[in-house]
Write an enzyme that holds these catalytic residues in place. Structure first.
Site, PDB file in Angstrom:
ATOM      1  N   THR A  14       0.893  -1.184   0.384  1.00 36.18           N
ATOM      2  CA  THR A  14      -0.097  -0.339  -0.075  1.00 36.18           C
ATOM      3  C   THR A  14       0.629   0.885   0.051  1.00 36.18           C
ATOM      4  O   THR A  14       0.975   2.578  -1.358  1.00 36.18           O
ATOM      5  CB  THR A  14      -0.824  -0.206   1.030  1.00 36.18           C
ATOM      6  OG1 THR A  14      -1.652  -0.970   1.350  1.00 36.18           O
ATOM      7  CG2 THR A  14      -2.153   1.673   1.465  1.00 36.18           C
ATOM      8  N   LYS A 103       7.313   1.851  11.709  1.00 35.47           N
ATOM      9  CA  LYS A 103       7.893   1.574  14.025  1.00 35.47           C
ATOM     10  C   LYS A 103       8.037   0.568  13.997  1.00 35.47           C
ATOM     11  O   LYS A 103       8.450   1.257  14.930  1.00 35.47           O
ATOM     12  CB  LYS A 103       6.427   2.242  14.234  1.00 35.47           C
ATOM     13  CG  LYS A 103       5.715   1.156  13.885  1.00 35.47           C
ATOM     14  CD  LYS A 103       4.367   1.946  12.676  1.00 35.47           C
ATOM     15  CE  LYS A 103       3.862   1.062  11.973  1.00 35.47           C
ATOM     16  NZ  LYS A 103       2.478   1.217  11.317  1.00 35.47           N
ATOM     17  N   VAL A 130       4.907   7.644  12.673  1.00 35.58           N
ATOM     18  CA  VAL A 130       4.561   8.186  13.358  1.00 35.58           C
ATOM     19  C   VAL A 130       3.052   8.295  13.050  1.00 35.58           C
ATOM     20  O   VAL A 130       3.809   9.720  12.273  1.00 35.58           O
ATOM     21  CB  VAL A 130       5.215   8.790  14.849  1.00 35.58           C
ATOM     22  CG1 VAL A 130       4.112   9.482  15.865  1.00 35.58           C
ATOM     23  CG2 VAL A 130       6.525   8.051  15.339  1.00 35.58           C
ATOM     24  N   LYS A 203       4.402   3.868  17.840  1.00 35.07           N
ATOM     25  CA  LYS A 203       5.109   4.923  17.983  1.00 35.07           C
ATOM     26  C   LYS A 203       5.105   5.520  19.494  1.00 35.07           C
ATOM     27  O   LYS A 203       5.270   6.681  19.540  1.00 35.07           O
ATOM     28  CB  LYS A 203       3.226   5.179  16.895  1.00 35.07           C
ATOM     29  CG  LYS A 203       3.082   4.800  15.814  1.00 35.07           C
ATOM     30  CD  LYS A 203       1.724   4.705  15.598  1.00 35.07           C
ATOM     31  CE  LYS A 203       1.696   4.345  13.613  1.00 35.07           C
ATOM     32  NZ  LYS A 203       0.323   3.945  13.775  1.00 35.07           N
ATOM     33  N   GLY A 305      -2.857   5.049   5.896  1.00 37.95           N
ATOM     34  CA  GLY A 305      -3.537   5.205   4.546  1.00 37.95           C
ATOM     35  C   GLY A 305      -1.844   5.233   3.343  1.00 37.95           C
ATOM     36  O   GLY A 305      -0.848   6.069   4.283  1.00 37.95           O
TER      37      GLY A 305
HETATM   38  N1  HSE Z   1      -2.372  -0.033  10.869  1.00 38.49           N
HETATM   39  C1  HSE Z   1      -1.758   1.741  11.084  1.00 38.49           C
HETATM   40  C2  HSE Z   1      -2.865   2.773  11.680  1.00 38.49           C
HETATM   41  C3  HSE Z   1      -0.586   2.483  10.206  1.00 38.49           C
HETATM   42  O1  HSE Z   1      -3.648   2.189  11.360  1.00 38.49           O
HETATM   43  O2  HSE Z   1      -2.935   3.295  12.835  1.00 38.49           O
HETATM   44  C4  HSE Z   1      -0.546   3.503  10.026  1.00 38.49           C
HETATM   45  O3  HSE Z   1       0.594   3.299  11.091  1.00 38.49           O
END
Ligand code: HSE
Length: 439
Positions: A14, A103, A130, A203, A305
């Protein structure tokens, strides 16, 4: 225009695909801002892709790409903590700068990776790791560089926030919303990282290190996810003027003895409905930073995203491109904001030493004196009740009692809950969710 800067992208999922699209769409802007030509020369991908410009070399040997002479900056977007670590160290040892969105890798192995980068005079940039597209790393390392940070509170997992928002607003089932988050490319490869709070904990470890100048200590982050949150608790919280959000907290506690230290915790939290953070919905993330002398500042935007994450990745690339050819490491802020030799060994507090308010839901038989027993236990423990709500009996003779407390040290709350659960009239485990006024 001077020398063209050559990029390698490792991983075309992605985010990797989002980076390719961003470069194609905005190349003119990138060139005009950096004064350099920017070219993707190589991609590392497990299987050949026929939607990639044939001028770009595709290679399934990622270690070879990371060492290639035809690459200036390696962009690691494969995720995970094994091969990703090897390829990043390979790139560093071959004198290449690295941009990563990883992260998990940095939270767990960042101390080693940053030390390797410093020894090799290269930089590892990680804005995309982050809060997706929010430039929070840049803000905290640069814009807040003159401030002493007291605490930060962030909604830092887009998938979790998307799920909580859809459940609250539309009453949608958890599993259904999670599938949609996966389809939208928000969720981690292993979505338990999102719903169990692990992604947020990764994060938070990064944010805390750059906030307080401490080494990365992911293993000391207290972590709870959103899987136990019920619609019933969401609705009681709303009735009392609060909203349940999954929040990461990094808090500096000054004080004597074992009270002094840093709290690192991610968990569902009741926050006031009228707080800006309570109105961060869907895939949006937000980080609230309380610093001296600035006070509170809030940073908001898409937390996951393809587009949001690609934006952060390419911001890091642009920072590097602008200084490539000079002493990049010297021109960059330190990886963790503070000079590496200035990182402090301030202790990280254990869960039972941490302080917060609480929402308690107690199920009791509707006998005379039960409420008095519960409140007596809390008052004997020195716990101040802020609000109390007793609902009519919802099943044969039992009543849910909801209690909000002022901040209390967790060890005290543990003892009080144990005593409440031992009361004869109490039928179930006490449900507890932390509460924070964000003041
Ligand atoms: N899976 C993570 C989220 C992607 O939903 O925040 C972005 O770090």
């Amino acid at each position: 225009m001077s020398k063209s800067i050559k990029l390698a992208i490792l991983g075309l999922g992605t985010v990797g695909t989002g980076v390719v699209h961003l470069i194609n769409d905005n190349l003119d802007e990138l060139k005009r801002r950096s004064g350099r030509d920017i070219t993707i020369t190589e991609v590392g991908t497990r299987r050949q892709r026929d939607d990639i410009d044939p001028a770009i070399t595709q290679n399934s040997d990622l270690m070879a790409v990371a060492a290639s002479n035809n690459v200036d900056i390696v962009i690691e977007l494969i995720g995970g903590t094994t091969l990703a670590k090897d390829v990043i160290l390979q790139a560093i040892n071959n004198g290449k700068h690295v941009v990563t969105a990883n992260k998990a890798l940095l939270a767990e192995h960042g101390n080693e990776i940053f030390a390797a980068a410093e020894a090799n005079n290269v930089h590892v940039a990680y804005e995309a790791a982050v809060a997706g597209g929010i430039p929070i790393i840049k803000v905290m390392r640069e814009a807040l560089a003159a401030n002493k940070i007291d605490w930060l509170a962030g909604i830092i997992n887009g998938t979790g926030n998307f799920i909580m928002t859809e459940m609250r607003d539309k009453g949608r089932p958890f599993a259904d919303v999670l599938s949609e988050a996966q389809e939208l490319g928000y969720a981690e490869a292993d979505p338990t990282f999102d719903i169990e709070g692990i992604d947020a904990a990764h994060k938070l470890a990064l944010l805390a290190s750059i906030a307080f100048g401490i080494p990365l200590q992911f293993d000391k982050v207290y972590c709870e996810g959103i899987t136990d949150i019920t619609l019933q608790d969401v609705s009681y919280a709303e009735e009392l003027g609060y909203r349940i959000k999954h929040v990461g907290f990094a808090v500096r506690r000054d004080g004597d003895g074992d009270k002094a230290g840093i709290e690192l915790r991610v968990h569902p939290t009741l926050i006031p409905q009228d707080a800006l953070l309570a109105n961060v919905n869907g895939v949006k993330n937000a980080v609230l930073v309380n610093s001296h002398p600035l006070g509170q500042t809030l940073y908001y935007g898409d937390g996951a995203g393809a587009g949001a994450t690609a934006s952060a990745v390419m911001a890091d690339v642009m920072d590097l491109v602008r200084v490539l050819g000079s002493d990049v490491a010297a021109k960059h802020v330190p990886h963790l904001s503070f000079q590496p030799e200035q990182l402090s060994d301030t202790p990280i507090l254990r869960a039972e030493q941490m302080t917060s308010g609480y929402y308690l839901r107690v199920h009791a038989f509707d006998n005379p004196g039960v409420l008095a027993d519960i409140t007596r236990i809390l008052s004997d423990a020195g716990i101040n009740i802020d609000a109390i709500l007793q609902k009519p009996a919802h099943k044969a003779g039992q009543v849910p009692v909801i209690i909000l407390t002022l901040p209390v040290v967790e060890s005290q709350m543990n003892l009080a809950i144990e005593k409440i659960e031992n009361l004869e009239a109490i039928t179930d485990k006490v449900v507890r969710i932390r509460l924070d006024e964000l003041a």
